[in-house]
Design a protein around this motif. Structure first.
Motif, PDB file in Angstrom:
ATOM      1  N   LEU A   1      36.353 -25.748 -32.085  1.00 52.73           N
ATOM      2  CA  LEU A   1      36.949 -24.755 -31.197  1.00 52.73           C
ATOM      3  C   LEU A   1      36.522 -23.344 -31.602  1.00 52.73           C
ATOM      4  O   LEU A   1      36.191 -22.511 -30.747  1.00 52.73           O
ATOM      5  N   GLY A   2      36.502 -23.072 -32.902  1.00 55.72           N
ATOM      6  CA  GLY A   2      36.083 -21.758 -33.387  1.00 55.72           C
ATOM      7  C   GLY A   2      34.618 -21.474 -33.092  1.00 55.72           C
ATOM      8  O   GLY A   2      34.268 -20.381 -32.625  1.00 55.72           O
ATOM      9  N   VAL A   3      33.749 -22.452 -33.344  1.00 58.42           N
ATOM     10  CA  VAL A   3      32.315 -22.266 -33.109  1.00 58.42           C
ATOM     11  C   VAL A   3      32.020 -22.065 -31.621  1.00 58.42           C
ATOM     12  O   VAL A   3      31.274 -21.160 -31.228  1.00 58.42           O
ATOM     13  N   VAL A   4      32.633 -22.898 -30.772  1.00 58.78           N
ATOM     14  CA  VAL A   4      32.414 -22.785 -29.327  1.00 58.78           C
ATOM     15  C   VAL A   4      32.935 -21.452 -28.805  1.00 58.78           C
ATOM     16  O   VAL A   4      32.298 -20.801 -27.959  1.00 58.78           O
ATOM     17  N   SER A   5      34.083 -21.007 -29.320  1.00 60.97           N
ATOM     18  CA  SER A   5      34.659 -19.738 -28.870  1.00 60.97           C
ATOM     19  C   SER A   5      33.750 -18.562 -29.215  1.00 60.97           C
ATOM     20  O   SER A   5      33.509 -17.679 -28.385  1.00 60.97           O
ATOM     21  N   VAL A   6      33.205 -18.537 -30.425  1.00 61.12           N
ATOM     22  CA  VAL A   6      32.332 -17.450 -30.848  1.00 61.12           C
ATOM     23  C   VAL A   6      31.052 -17.434 -30.010  1.00 61.12           C
ATOM     24  O   VAL A   6      30.605 -16.377 -29.548  1.00 61.12           O
ATOM     25  N   ILE A   7      30.459 -18.611 -29.792  1.00 64.77           N
ATOM     26  CA  ILE A   7      29.219 -18.691 -29.008  1.00 64.77           C
ATOM     27  C   ILE A   7      29.465 -18.261 -27.566  1.00 64.77           C
ATOM     28  O   ILE A   7      28.689 -17.480 -26.987  1.00 64.77           O
ATOM     29  N   TRP A   8      30.552 -18.730 -26.973  1.00 59.68           N
ATOM     30  CA  TRP A   8      30.832 -18.412 -25.568  1.00 59.68           C
ATOM     31  C   TRP A   8      31.144 -16.937 -25.388  1.00 59.68           C
ATOM     32  O   TRP A   8      30.633 -16.289 -24.459  1.00 59.68           O
ATOM     33  N   LEU A   9      31.949 -16.346 -26.267  1.00 57.06           N
ATOM     34  CA  LEU A   9      32.282 -14.929 -26.164  1.00 57.06           C
ATOM     35  C   LEU A   9      31.047 -14.054 -26.380  1.00 57.06           C
ATOM     36  O   LEU A   9      30.863 -13.036 -25.701  1.00 57.06           O
ATOM     37  N   THR A  10      30.184 -14.448 -27.325  1.00 60.77           N
ATOM     38  CA  THR A  10      28.946 -13.697 -27.554  1.00 60.77           C
ATOM     39  C   THR A  10      28.043 -13.758 -26.331  1.00 60.77           C
ATOM     40  O   THR A  10      27.451 -12.746 -25.928  1.00 60.77           O
ATOM     41  N   TRP A  11      27.936 -14.935 -25.732  1.00 63.13           N
ATOM     42  CA  TRP A  11      27.106 -15.096 -24.538  1.00 63.13           C
ATOM     43  C   TRP A  11      27.648 -14.266 -23.375  1.00 63.13           C
ATOM     44  O   TRP A  11      26.883 -13.609 -22.648  1.00 63.13           O
ATOM     45  N   GLU A  12      28.955 -14.259 -23.183  1.00 61.70           N
ATOM     46  CA  GLU A  12      29.570 -13.488 -22.109  1.00 61.70           C
ATOM     47  C   GLU A  12      29.321 -11.996 -22.289  1.00 61.70           C
ATOM     48  O   GLU A  12      29.074 -11.268 -21.328  1.00 61.70           O
TER      49      GLU A  12
END
Length: 259
Positions: free
Chosen positions: A144-155
């Protein structure tokens, strides 16, 4: 009294009879499950770190970080952005529940809980089993932490034209051209253009450099009066004679730079 009569011998358990040399524990009884920290595990860590470091250095050489020009406090249109590794926090503050009046929640509370959980993870998950399927809670939180960081960075990065931003804010190289301040055109330049283009025609945050341009005298006169690109019309205020002196001064300075 005979020799030795009445004597008693007391043993001290704190003192070993034979001092043995340090011998690493034999891990052969646990094949594939554990190993000695020194040197086996530590050597693997060093090798992985060295491979990552070499790859990272190659990436920085192939794609150097774009540098921007000097900060200009008068540029109200400039959009500051953090470095890429902080973009996920920057994006988090855009949401209503973590920004505005809830700024403290998005800037301190949520990141603090997330990183605090990572610090406490080794103390909370003390199980001996290393299989991810046997540790569903820990693995789920980590994913959950890894996906959240990647998704927020991409956005955060998806809405920025990075090439245009780097082009607009790239550093302005210092010019080695010696400007003739005795030229009558320099006095006109000083009154009309110096504030934006700099005292050596090198440009600034609000205007490009005038060194290296390939305009003729007539074209420069037209630009000074009518404007071009982001330069509005009416910037030059002076006589036709002063306009001629200004254009000739800029052209002669560029001819000197080309030599």
């Amino acid at each position: 009294m005979k020799k030795g009569k009445g004597m008693q011998f007391v043993g001290d358990s704190r003192i070993t009879a034979d001092k043995k040399k340090f011998i690493p524990k034999d891990y052969s009884e646990y094949p594939g499950k554990t190993e000695a920290f020194w040197p086996n595990f530590l050597l693997k860590e060093w090798l992985v770190g060295a491979v990552f470091l070499v790859g990272f250095l190659c990436l920085t050489v192939a794609h150097p970080a774009p540098l921007e020009g000097p900060a200009d406090p008068t540029d109200a249109a400039y959009l500051p952005l953090p470095d890429w590794y902080f973009l996920f926090l920057y994006q988090l503050l855009k949401y209503e529940f973590a920004g505005g009046t809830y700024f403290v929640l998005g800037a301190m509370v949520i990141p603090g809980l997330a990183f605090g959980g990572l610090l406490l993870a080794p103390f909370l998950d003390t199980g001996a089993n290393r299989r991810p399927t046997k540790r569903p809670i820990t693995v789920s939180l980590m994913l959950l932490g890894v996906v959240s960081v990647i998704w927020l960075t991409w956005e955060a990065a998806d809405h920025v034209d990075w090439e245009a931003k780097a082009e607009q804010n790239k550093p302005i190289p210092e010019t080695a051209v010696e400007v003739d301040t005795e030229d009558p055109g320099y006095a006109v330049y000083e009154n009309s253009c110096l504030q934006c283009h700099g005292d050596s025609l090198g440009g600034g945050a609000a205007a490009p450099s005038l060194i290296g341009i390939e305009y003729t005298v007539e074209e420069i006169k037209t630009i000074a009066v009518e404007g071009i690109d982001t330069m509005p019309a009416g910037q030059f205020q002076g006589t036709d004679e002063e306009l001629q002196q200004l254009a000739e001064f800029i052209v002669s300075t560029n001819e000197q730079a080309a030599e």
